[in-house]
Design a protein around this motif. Structure first.
Motif: not given
Length: 570
Positions: A168-178
């Motif tokens: 979830r942590r990395f998916w959130s980063k992916y959604r935020a284009t980080e």
């Protein structure tokens, strides 16, 4: 073990109208499997066996089964495995909770129908352990829980990864284009790299810990990693214990009591465990004819500190928890608050177990009672005009800056509506709004999925927003984090107040006061109710779906089936 209490294959004979013939026929067919008369004369230990190609958590169960059998045979029993439904969390649609009761029914009926004197329950993945405990409680035979254990962590660029908090942590980063697509694809292959359940204190590990706290599992076995040799030794020891339980009073009904359930609640609070455990403990308690009070949960939460530093509420993983002392170390810290006279599967009381369970503790993983990670428990129940029957917040995984305040409701009336609009750049939403999801509770067509962890709207995520208040009648994965209010009861589909929240309504949250209130006048709510009329979710025409729709109970009763709860004595 009392010899006159052992029935082996003579137990529960198939009815042909001639008991002697029934035993003769059964033994004849059993001999076709190559058993000797000596083996067939032994007491029988059933093994509820749940491997599945759709359950990655259980892929090591063939090896684990061999170890259980080894223990049963060494102790003088005859081990006979039998399959039941297996619930692989991420492979089920619409959600695994819908099928937990089916597995519980399967487990109960197979224990009762087949000739076993005791049973080893082999589970692990999220809903399998509560399903097995529910079924065993109703079946009434001596039972012992064995779990598959958590998986080990993976690695990505020097960082440890574990399903599924890091998912979830990395998916959130992916959604935020980080991070980009190439990176998220690499991480996907490094999150889950061994057999076993999620590597953090998610629902599977929480329920394993609670099974040990209840006394239904051998001491020290909840947290052993799936691939560790100790996991096989635990399986062997469980097989031995299952033989030793035969003819004893160590049935689930004598082990799972009001006192042991309260012990489990305190352990749940201290480990910062999954919100799903509240539903499962309520269901297990219901099978015992016992209530599960959210008011009592709050009382215990005020006096039970968080002691375990594990994701999603801390920094570490289940393999660290095992090495650092496990459930026994947590319970020793809580010892003065626990009911120590509770019976366990070994025949010892909890007090006797803890007195003999003194080992080194890693204080970076399991804190001392007087130096806790958090001074109060990880979960809290909220009540108020929006949740008359209660709601749950995992405050140990939330942002305390959001605990007191008001917000404007941004409402999604279904999962489809959420999926269609959450990332719309024109969505009218700000960081201080409250995201509201309706029609995702147990009475809805979606059957209470783990959808309560609403994603941060993409345009806010790209602005750096990491958390905001989200509330629904859905559940949330035990591996998730954030200020997420769940299990709002009554749910939308059964006509609860949540169904009548509209965009722009004001909602007040006060964790301190244990309240979640919809700031809309009662007369306006009644007008909305009248305008909407009675809305009954569609009932499937046949099969298990129809049974679910007709018998499901609310979150406050553990989402069990009405007809599976014990009938009150008249």
């Amino acid at each position: 073990m009392k010899n006159d209490d052992v029935h082996g294959l003579a137990n529960g004979l198939t009815n042909y109208g001639d008991r002697d013939f029934a035993l003769y026929l059964r033994r004849s067919f059993a001999r076709s499997m190559g058993y000797s008369n000596e083996m067939l004369a032994r007491p029988t230990v059933g093994i509820a066996y749940t491997p599945s190609g759709f359950n990655n958590c259980h892929r090591h169960f063939p090896e684990l089964l061999d170890a259980v059998k080894r223990g049963v045979i060494a102790a003088g029993g005859l081990p006979l495995e039998f399959p039941t439904v297996s619930l692989g969390e991420v492979f089920l649609s619409p959600t695994s909770l819908r099928f937990r009761n089916l597995m519980a029914m399967d487990t109960e009926e197979m224990i009762r129908a087949q000739p076993m004197d005791s049973v080893v329950l082999m589970g692990g993945c999220d809903k399998t352990v509560p399903a097995q405990l529910m079924g065993a409680m109703s079946a009434g035979r001596p039972a012992i829980q064995l779990v598959g254990g958590p998986m080990m962590t993976g690695r990505h660029q020097g960082e440890r990864l574990g399903a599924c908090t890091d998912c979830r942590r990395f998916w959130s980063k992916y959604r935020a284009t980080e991070i980009d697509k190439v990176t998220i694809d690499k991480i996907e292959g490094r999150l889950s790299t061994t057999s076993g359940t999620c590597a953090v204190m998610g629902t599977a590990s929480t329920m394993a810990c609670l099974a040990e706290a209840l006394g239904m599992m051998l001491p020290g076995t909840a947290a052993i990693p799936a691939v560790h040799a100790d996991r096989l030794r635990a399986a062997e020891a469980s097989g031995i214990a299952a033989v030793q339980m035969i003819g004893s009073n160590r049935t689930p009904g004598n082990i799972i009591t009001a006192k042991s359930l309260e012990n489990a609640l305190q352990v749940l609070l201290a480990i910062g465990g999954s919100t799903n455990a509240i539903i499962h403990l309520a269901a297990i308690a219901g099978r015992a004819g016992l209530p599960m009070s959210l008011d009592r949960l709050n009382e215990l939460s005020d006096t039970t500190p968080v002691l375990v530093n594990l994701k999603p509420t801390g920094d570490n993983y289940m393999e660290d928890f095992f090495a650092g002392g496990g459930v026994g170390a947590v319970m020793r810290e809580l010892k003065n608050d626990l009911h120590l006279d509770c019976l366990t599967v070994t025949g010892e009381t909890l007090g006797e177990r803890l007195a003999a369970d003194e080992e080194w503790v890693d204080r970076s993983i399991i804190a001392a009672y007087d130096r806790p990670i958090e001074p109060v428990g990880g979960l809290v129940a909220l009540f108020g005009s929006l949740a008359p029957g209660g709601a749950i917040l995992k405050r140990s995984a939330a942002d305390e800056r959001l605990f007191e305040g008001e917000g404007r409701a941004v409402v999604f009336d279904s999962l489809a509506d959420l999926a269609a609009r959450i990332d719309d750049p024109d969505l009218d939403v700000q960081a201080n709004d409250y995201l509201v999801l309706q029609n995702a509770g147990p009475f809805s067509a979606s059957c209470m999925p783990e959808a309560g962890y609403l994603p941060i709207p993409k345009k806010l995520a790209q602005q750096g927003v990491k958390d905001m208040v989200r509330l629904s009648d859905a559940r949330m994965s035990g591996t998730a984090f954030g200020t997420v209010i769940l299990h709002v009861t009554p749910d939308s589909a059964s006509g609860g107040p949540l169904a009548f929240v509209r965009n722009g309504d004001r909602i007040r949250l006060s964790v301190k006061q244990r309240r979640i209130d919809l700031l809309v006048e009662p007369a306006e709510l009644e007008r909305r109710r009248a305008a909407k009329g009675s809305v009954v979710p569609p009932v499937p025409e046949r099969g298990y779906g129809r049974l679910y729709a007709e018998q499901i109970l609310g979150a406050d009763e553990g989402c069990d089936f009405r007809f599976l709860k014990p009938v009150a004595a008249e």
